[in-house]
Write an enzyme that holds these catalytic residues in place. Structure first.
Site, short mmCIF file in Angstrom:
data_model
loop_
_atom_site.label_atom_id
_atom_site.label_comp_id
_atom_site.label_asym_id
_atom_site.label_seq_id
_atom_site.Cartn_x
_atom_site.Cartn_y
_atom_site.Cartn_z
N HIS A 216 0.88 -1.16 0.00
CA HIS A 216 0.00 0.00 0.00
C HIS A 216 0.92 1.21 0.00
O HIS A 216 1.76 1.37 0.88
CB HIS A 216 -0.90 0.01 1.23
CG HIS A 216 -1.86 1.15 1.26
ND1 HIS A 216 -2.55 1.52 2.39
CD2 HIS A 216 -2.24 2.02 0.31
CE1 HIS A 216 -3.32 2.57 2.13
NE2 HIS A 216 -3.14 2.89 0.87
N ASP A 217 0.76 2.10 -0.97
CA ASP A 217 1.72 3.19 -1.13
C ASP A 217 1.82 4.05 0.13
O ASP A 217 2.89 4.59 0.43
CB ASP A 217 1.41 4.04 -2.36
CG ASP A 217 -0.02 4.55 -2.41
OD1 ASP A 217 -0.78 4.36 -1.45
OD2 ASP A 217 -0.39 5.15 -3.45
N ASN A 276 -8.54 9.52 6.20
CA ASN A 276 -8.48 9.82 4.77
C ASN A 276 -9.15 11.16 4.50
O ASN A 276 -10.30 11.38 4.90
CB ASN A 276 -9.21 8.75 3.96
CG ASN A 276 -8.34 7.54 3.69
OD1 ASN A 276 -7.52 7.17 4.50
ND2 ASN A 276 -8.55 6.93 2.55
N GLY A 382 3.74 14.12 -2.81
CA GLY A 382 3.76 15.21 -3.78
C GLY A 382 3.44 16.56 -3.20
O GLY A 382 3.96 17.59 -3.65
#
Length: 462
Positions: A216-217, A276, A382
């Site tokens: 899972h990243d 999340n 990112g």
């Protein structure tokens, strides 16, 4: 991505980049998994000689194989609406509170459990003899060996985070056949070697081992948090923002469930206790609607836009699907009695203020629910490149933010491989190597804490 790892060396190089374009076909949104696999092969060809390979990806989605190991259709995308109404069906058998107490997973309508229930009466699932999560499916095609990597399995809502094993009783009550899953494996376990035809197609010389990583990243990204103290929070930023703490044990209280925190498994038996948040998906979708304007210029304009003029709930499932994102943000502002953004710069500032506000709430609530103190927030992924988002997050949280590394998932992936092959030490040594070798930027909090509290009240009131 290729990396070189040594006692004082950790370098990363992008060798090949390829598009990931979901496709709507037959009324379903699906992953173009064969195109992704072709991209993997192209990447291995571009990489040249390597001593190990590891794969991480997004979570929850899967491919089904028949008795001969052939793929039964392209995997369905988690943003497909097929699970609408399914959680309520599950809760009729296993109440939501009991489901959380067993699996520790936050409510997310796309969890693998709900996908399987929605597919229960399909011919495809009836014909299936094996289920492989996406990184395990790609690994299978490379090696011919099947396994279920644990960090990703923990997102299925079928794992008990206390035992690190399947929740057998739960699966039986819901009619989920756990025999579809191959045996569990953990980060660092061997996952096979590249098959002869893969070696031939990529030009590599064997044997080339494939090593299980935090597939899972987010698990790989958290492994690459360059923390020097246990009292840290992390925010893994990208399409999603995953904000929370690294713990030794899950938090399975009713209060935690009500706050919608999840307990996913990480490296070395740790728990990724996090929430999340919709993340930079909001901005990505807006930019697509705007025709792809220059991001740096847009962020520069947003930095000068009025602070906290309008904010939305960045965790709202209303923003999950693609399309019309600027309009949906405007509608949410209007419904909350707030000024509607008039320009792309104002919409961008609304998004980044809203994300910083969501980061603030997640970090504070995680610390409260886990009874932990937090001294610093690490932003990896990112979003670590987004100076405005990092500054706003420091201001909102009232804590220093350390930004970087941006390629955290790739670095966590290769560090687990390196550890498995004796190139680096334990988790603390991995993080020390990251801190010494990766460019990091520290942002100190500034601004008006009362303004952030007032903005938070606007969200909770709506």
């Amino acid at each position: 991505m290729t990396a070189r790892v040594g006692p004082e060396t950790l370098t990363l190089k992008e060798v090949h980049r390829f598009a990931n374009r979901p496709v709507r076909a037959g009324g379903s949104l699906r992953w173009d998994i064969l195109a992704l696999y072709a991209g993997v092969l192209d990447g291995l060809r571009a990489a040249g000689p390597v001593s190990s390979v590891g794969i991480d990806s997004w979570a929850v989605d899967y491919g089904l194989l028949d008795a001969n190991g052939a793929l039964l259709g392209n995997p369905v995308h988690y943003r497909d609406p097929r699970t609408e109404g399914v959680p309520e069906q599950v809760w009729a058998t296993v109440p939501a509170a009991e489901l959380y107490a067993t699996t520790g997973l936050q409510h997310a309508p796309f969890n693998t459990l709900y996908q399987l229930i929605s597919a229960r009466d399909t011919a495809q699932l009836r014909a299936a003899r094996r289920l492989l999560l996406i990184p395990d499916l790609l690994t299978y095609w490379l090696t011919g060996e099947q396994g279920t990597e644990l960090t990703n399995a923990s997102t299925t809502q079928l794992i008990d985070p206390r035992t690190g094993d399947w929740a057998y009783g739960l699966a039986e009550r819901l009619g989920v056949d756990l025999g579809l899953f191959p045996p569990l494996r953990r980060p660092g376990d061997p996952a096979g070697v590249l098959l002869p035809h893969v070696l031939e197609e990529t030009g590599l010389s064997g044997p080339v081992p494939v090593t299980a990583v935090g597939s899972h990243d987010t698990a790989s990204a958290v492994a690459a948090v360059p923390a020097s103290t246990p009292h840290f929070a992390y925010i893994c930023t990208g399409t999603w923002s995953l904000a929370g703490l690294e713990l030794d044990a899950p938090v399975l209280t009713e209060e935690s469930r009500a706050a919608n925190f999840t307990n996913e498994l990480g490296l070395d038996g740790t728990v990724r206790y996090l929430r999340n948040i919709m993340g930079l998906w909001l901005l990505q979708e807006c930019m697509r609607e705007w025709g792809g304007p220059d991001l740096d210029g847009l962020l520069a304009q947003a930095a000068h836009a009025e602070s906290l003029r309008s904010v939305v709930d960045a965790g709202d499932a209303a923003f999950l699907g693609p399309g019309r994102m600027p309009e949906r943000i405007a509608e949410a502002c209007r419904a909350g009695g707030q000024p509607v953004p008039r320009t792309p710069a104002e919409t961008t500032r609304c998004i980044l203020d809203s994300l910083a506000l969501a980061h603030r709430r997640a970090v504070a609530e995680a610390a409260h629910l886990a009874d932990r103190t937090v001294d610093v927030v690490h932003i990896v992924g990112g979003g670590a490149r987004n100076e405005l988002l990092c500054r706003l997050t420091a201001d909102a949280c009232g804590l220093p933010v350390v930004a970087g590394p941006a390629e955290a998932a790739a670095l966590g992936n290769v560090l687990v491989q390196a550890r498995a092959h004796g190139r680096v030490g334990d988790r603390a040594a991995m993080r020390g190597l990251l801190a010494r070798t990766q460019p990091l930027i520290r942002y100190e909090p500034r601004g008006d804490a009362a303004a952030w509290r007032a903005a938070e009240e606007r969200i909770t009131a709506s």
